[in-house]
Structures are given as C-alpha cells and as structure tokens.
Scaffold this motif. Structure first.
Motif, mmCIF file in Angstrom:
data_model
loop_
_atom_site.group_PDB
_atom_site.id
_atom_site.type_symbol
_atom_site.label_atom_id
_atom_site.label_comp_id
_atom_site.label_asym_id
_atom_site.label_seq_id
_atom_site.Cartn_x
_atom_site.Cartn_y
_atom_site.Cartn_z
ATOM 1 N N TYR A 1 3.916 4.849 -14.377
ATOM 2 C CA TYR A 1 3.149 6.000 -14.287
ATOM 3 C C TYR A 1 3.992 7.275 -14.573
ATOM 4 C CZ TYR A 1 0.609 9.627 -11.758
ATOM 5 O OH TYR A 1 0.053 10.925 -11.359
ATOM 6 N N SER B 1 -0.155 -4.809 -7.896
ATOM 7 C CA SER B 1 -1.391 -4.574 -7.207
ATOM 8 C C SER B 1 -2.464 -4.560 -7.923
ATOM 9 C CB SER B 1 -1.017 -2.858 -6.472
ATOM 10 O OG SER B 1 -2.211 -2.492 -6.064
ATOM 11 N N ASN B 2 -3.629 -4.691 -7.320
ATOM 12 C CA ASN B 2 -4.921 -4.685 -8.253
ATOM 13 C C ASN B 2 -5.216 -3.443 -8.574
ATOM 14 O OD1 ASN B 2 -5.233 -7.452 -7.560
ATOM 15 N ND2 ASN B 2 -6.421 -7.092 -5.698
ATOM 16 N N ASP B 3 -4.899 -2.372 -7.861
ATOM 17 C CA ASP B 3 -4.907 -0.830 -8.398
ATOM 18 C C ASP B 3 -3.621 -0.170 -8.677
ATOM 19 O OD1 ASP B 3 -7.657 -0.978 -7.670
ATOM 20 O OD2 ASP B 3 -7.195 -0.623 -5.359
ATOM 21 N N GLY B 4 -2.828 -1.124 -9.047
ATOM 22 C CA GLY B 4 -1.377 -0.458 -9.231
ATOM 23 C C GLY B 4 -1.401 -0.174 -10.737
ATOM 24 N N THR B 5 -0.100 0.329 -10.892
ATOM 25 C CA THR B 5 0.315 0.970 -12.357
ATOM 26 C C THR B 5 1.732 0.469 -12.746
ATOM 27 O OG1 THR B 5 -0.966 3.194 -11.961
ATOM 28 C CG2 THR B 5 0.433 3.111 -13.706
ATOM 29 N N SER C 1 0.890 -1.026 0.001
ATOM 30 C CA SER C 1 -0.012 0.017 -0.143
ATOM 31 C C SER C 1 1.023 1.298 0.189
ATOM 32 C CB SER C 1 -1.030 0.047 1.273
ATOM 33 O OG SER C 1 -0.316 0.240 2.529
ATOM 34 N N ASN D 1 -7.213 -7.872 -18.539
ATOM 35 C CA ASN D 1 -8.126 -6.705 -18.599
ATOM 36 C C ASN D 1 -8.569 -6.515 -19.840
ATOM 37 O OD1 ASN D 1 -9.464 -4.285 -18.376
ATOM 38 N ND2 ASN D 1 -8.141 -3.297 -16.998
#
Length: 541
Positions: free
Chosen positions: A372, A365-369, A327, A404
C-alpha cells in the motif's frame, strides 16, 4: 601490648600458685562483680579446675584455667618442637620477634594475619570498612583454574554478590574488570546461565535513570570489525539479542542503535546460517502505536539508510516486516522519509540472476493489501508507488494475482512514459503490423491451471501465439509455482507474459488503415453515385 598481656598472665600465674587453697563455695565465671580489674583465684588441689578470674566491672571472666589433669590451658614458652594436639592453645616465642600459637597441627604466626586458605566460616554478620586502604589480590601462578569462586546451593531471590556505590555524584564503576588477552574467545566478564528452562539471564542490566542504559558496551578501537555488544545464542529457537520494552505508551525502543561514523551502522544483525528461517534482526512490539523495528537516519544528505538489511541466503530476505494482528490499520513495514529526494522504503536486489526482489510484500488478510503506497503531498510530481527496472527483460512493477480473476487494477488509468525527448529511432509501423497483424491474433476464453485461482473463465490471448505476430508485446516473467488438479506442485520456468496495453498500438494502426480504405470506398461510392445520377438524368431527356 601482646607482650604486656603475656607478662601480666605470668604474674597472675605466680600469684595463683602461691595462694591458699580455695574453699567450697567459690566464685564461678559469670558471677556478678563490681570492681573493674579485680583479680580472684579459685579452685586448688582439692577442687579442680583451678582458675584466675578478672572482673570487668559487671561479671567475673575466666582469664586462666588449669585442667583436672594439671595441664594449663594457657601455656607460654619457647617450644622448638612441632605443634601437636597435646599442645593445642600453646603460645611460643620463636626467638625472632614473632609470637606463634599452636592450632593442634601447625604453629600459626600471630602477627602476620591468617592465610586465605585458613579462613573459617563466619558465625555472624559483619561489616568491614577499609576507608582509604585499597586492597589488591593477585593469582599470578594459576593457568586454567578459577582464582576465586563464590557459590550457593540455597540462594532463591537474593544476590550472591552485591556491589553498590551509593555516592550519587560518582563517575566511576561499581565493578571494573579489564583483560589484556588478545586470543579469540577471551572475555573480561563471562557470565553463564546453566538452567535449561525458564526465562533466565546470564547478564541482566537495569538502569533507573531517564537517560541511562541497562547494559552499555563500547568498542573504542577506531578500526577493525569490533562490537560494542556481541551476543550469541546456540538455541534453534533462541535470539542472539532480545530487547523488550514493556512500556505500553511513549516513544520507546526495544533496540536502539546509534553510530557517528559516516559509513557506520546503528544496528547490524547477521544471520550466518545458510538455510532455515532465520533473522538478521527480529523486532516485535506490543504497543498499539509501536514499531517492531525503528530506524532513523538523521543526516540531511548522503546515501543513508534508516534500516539496512543484508542476507546471504539464496532464499533469504534482507528485511522482513510481519504484523500478526488480524485487524486494524497495521503495517508489516512502514517507511518515512522527510528528505525532498528521499525514499520511505528502498529495496535493492543486487544479484544478477535468480528470482530476486528489491521489495517483497505479502498480506494474508482477505481485505489486505500486499503493498500500500500513499503519497500525501497535494502538489508536485509525486508517486504513490514507483517501480524501476534496469534489466532489458525486467519489470518496474510486476503484478501477479493467482487467486483473483480481477488480476491487477485500480480506479485510474495507467500512464507510461512516452516523451519524445526520451526516444530515438522513431519509425512508423509497417502496414503488416496493423490490420494484417490484428487479423492474425486469436482471442480466446481460458481458465488458469492453478487450483488456487478462481475457476472463472477469462478472455485474452496466448502469449506464444502473439509472439509469432507481434513479438514486441511479449516478454518473460519470473518463475511461477502452481498447484495442479492432482495436488502436486509445478514450477513454470520463464513463463511468457505480454502487454495487453501494447495491443492498442497495432489496433490504432489497423483503424487508420480501415479509415483509409473506408475513405477510398466513400470516394468511389461518391463517384459511382454521380455517374448513376448523370445516366438517370440523360435517360429522362
């Protein structure tokens, strides 16, 4: 002084042999006395041993003593025979200004000191101050042996050898070691920690100075491949160099390298193994604002690198940044450049073949990049992400999303360079590349074979089919690994790819053709309408 002592002893012996026999209650060594230098003889034929006592001002001290067998414990002569146990303690003059004593087996020179091999164990602590008298020891006859060994089988937390310079103004060395050896493997200092477990250190350096160095190495040669510090580790899970900064705040460095050469490298790490998960440089930090690896190129011009990584493995990475935190706003790799023409992060894959990457980034991460890129400048031609490929079949930026169904996207349109000044041989599309080509395309629904991908149905084209009609829209992508329904892995070599945005061009051509046809039909309809209206008007008349 020694001769005076010998003469005094002989005089005392003479007095001893001429005195009257001692009486029953006689003075013993250690009894009290008051007259410093007083002499008293005790014992005799009827009471042995016979002694000569000297008062030191407090107690009587035993100066000479004759055993019950009649032998004197203090004997002086010019004995030319060998030293035996029977002659233990005998002193002799060898006729050449040298006095020797018998230790029970050998005559020992009393004026020349004791040989190193004859030093015995200390019985008390001692401090020796050599003042300005320097000492130099040499072992010029040894070849493979150790000149001096110091060992302990009882040491726990202390130091077997402690060297200290307490002068705060000193600029010299507490320990100075040099070697003139030029053979490979020669070392001025070699430390070995033989323990097979535990956090041990063969060499440990510590500096309390705010600008000091725990361990400092300097290679003064101005040419050649030399090393200020060179470290090796044979463990499969070890580190050639491990630097840890335990401070939890501040601008700290686990490893910091500096170089003044115009072509030098501040920190250079080499992973020589051609296989396996190895690292040329591996950096970690426990600080919430720290850097696992921090590189700083302070030169304001020139092709400089804050961090430069090289890996010779066919599956290796020049630089890998890994953040294990699950996180927070963390960065596997973060690059900053203050130069107007600089690059925060620059990656170059120089191999002319193979699936290489100038920069390779991933996020679990499920919300990672994975990547960036953020351009904070509020004006100017800036790029959040800039990709460039010089290969005719390459990709400036390649986007692949197997898990995805949304693929690659964003909240702004994708702009392609289209300036007339960049182009040549400009020619309009042929009629066959417009409506006729569009009508040959086969729009389909499909799903990805990779079981890791979403099972969602998507719309698109088959690249091989499009290639037969509009080959300019079709290219070749990098090899792609997929997992099939039976769980096996399959590598799709040179998979076809296509530019969906490029379909707009023949679509525009088709629309233009349809517009032309529509205009012609409109003109024909208007002409027919006029004719019909004319006929109707004539019929009424």
């Amino acid at each position: 002084m020694f001769r005076l002592f010998i003469l005094s002893s002989l005089s005392v012996l003479a007095v001893c042999f001429s005195t009257a026999p001692a009486h029953a209650a006689e003075t013993q060594p250690g009894d009290a006395c008051t007259t410093n230098g007083a002499v008293q003889n005790t014992g005799g034929p009827e009471q042995m041993p016979r002694r000569t006592l000297i008062c030191n001002g407090t107690t009587w001290q035993n100066a000479l003593e004759q055993t019950t067998a009649g032998a004197s414990l203090f004997q002086v002569g010019n004995d030319t025979g060998s030293c035996t146990a029977a002659k233990l303690g005998r002193i002799r003059y060898n006729g050449s200004a040298t006095w020797e004593f018998c230790n029970g087996s050998s005559w020992i020179n009393m004026a020349g000191g004791t040989a190193l091999s004859g030093i015995t164990s200390a019985t008390a602590t001692n401090t020796i101050n050599n003042t300005t008298y320097t000492q130099s020891w040499g072992w010029n006859g040894i070849t493979t042996q150790n000149g001096l060994e110091i060992g302990s089988n009882s040491l726990t937390s202390g130091s077997l050898l402690g060297v200290a310079v307490t002068n705060s103004a000193a600029t010299g060395n507490a320990i100075g070691v040099t070697t003139n050896a030029t053979a490979d493997g020669a070392t001025a200092i070699r430390a070995i920690s033989t323990g097979t477990s535990g956090i041990t250190a063969a060499i440990y350096g510590e500096s309390a100075s705010t600008g000091g160095a725990g361990i400092s190495g300097q290679a003064t040669a101005t040419s050649g491949i030399n090393y200020g510090g060179y470290f090796l580790n044979a463990s499969s899970g070890g580190y050639g160099v491990y630097a840890a900064n335990t401070a939890t705040s501040g601008s700290t460095y686990g490893i910091r390298g500096a170089v003044t050469s115009t072509t030098g490298i501040g920190v250079s790490g080499a992973a020589l193994a051609t296989t396996g998960l190895n690292y040329g440089v591996h950096g970690t930090t426990a600080s919430t604002g720290g850097r696992g690896v921090f590189g700083n190129a302070t030169a304001t011009s020139g092709v400089t690198y804050a961090v430069y990584g090289v890996n010779s493995s066919s599956d290796g990475r020049g630089v890998v940044g890994h953040v294990t935190a699950t996180s927070g706003a963390t960065f596997g790799l973060s690059g900053v450049s203050d130069s107007t023409a600089g690059r925060g992060v620059s990656g170059t894959a120089t191999a002319s073949t193979g699936s290489t990457y100038g920069g390779f980034f991933s996020s679990d991460s499920n919300d990672g990049t994975g990547v960036y890129a953020y351009s904070t400048a509020s004006s100017g031609s800036t790029f959040g992400l800039y990709g460039r490929a010089q290969s005719g079949a390459g990709y400036g930026i390649y986007c692949f999303s197997a898990t995805n169904a949304n693929g690659c996207g964003g909240n702004r349109a994708w702009y392609n360079a289209s300036d007339e000044r960049l182009k040549k041989d400009v020619m309009p599309l042929q009629d066959a590349e417009g409506l006729e080509a569009i009508m040959q395309l086969n729009p389909v629904h499909y799903k990805w074979r990779d079981v890791q991908a979403s099972d969602q149905s998507e719309m698109g084209f088959i690249a091989q089919e499009v290639e037969q009609v509009l080959p300019e829209l079709v290219g070749t992508g990098p090899d792609t690994d997929i997992t099939t329904a039976d769980g096996s892995s399959e590598t799709i070599e040179n998979p076809k790819s296509m530019s969906y945005a490029g379909v707009v061009v023949p679509l525009v051509k088709a629309v233009q053709q349809l517009k032309t046809e529509n205009d012609e039909l409109r003109s024909q309809n208007a002409d027919l309408l006029r004719r019909v209206e004319a006929l109707e008007a004539a019929g009424k008349n």
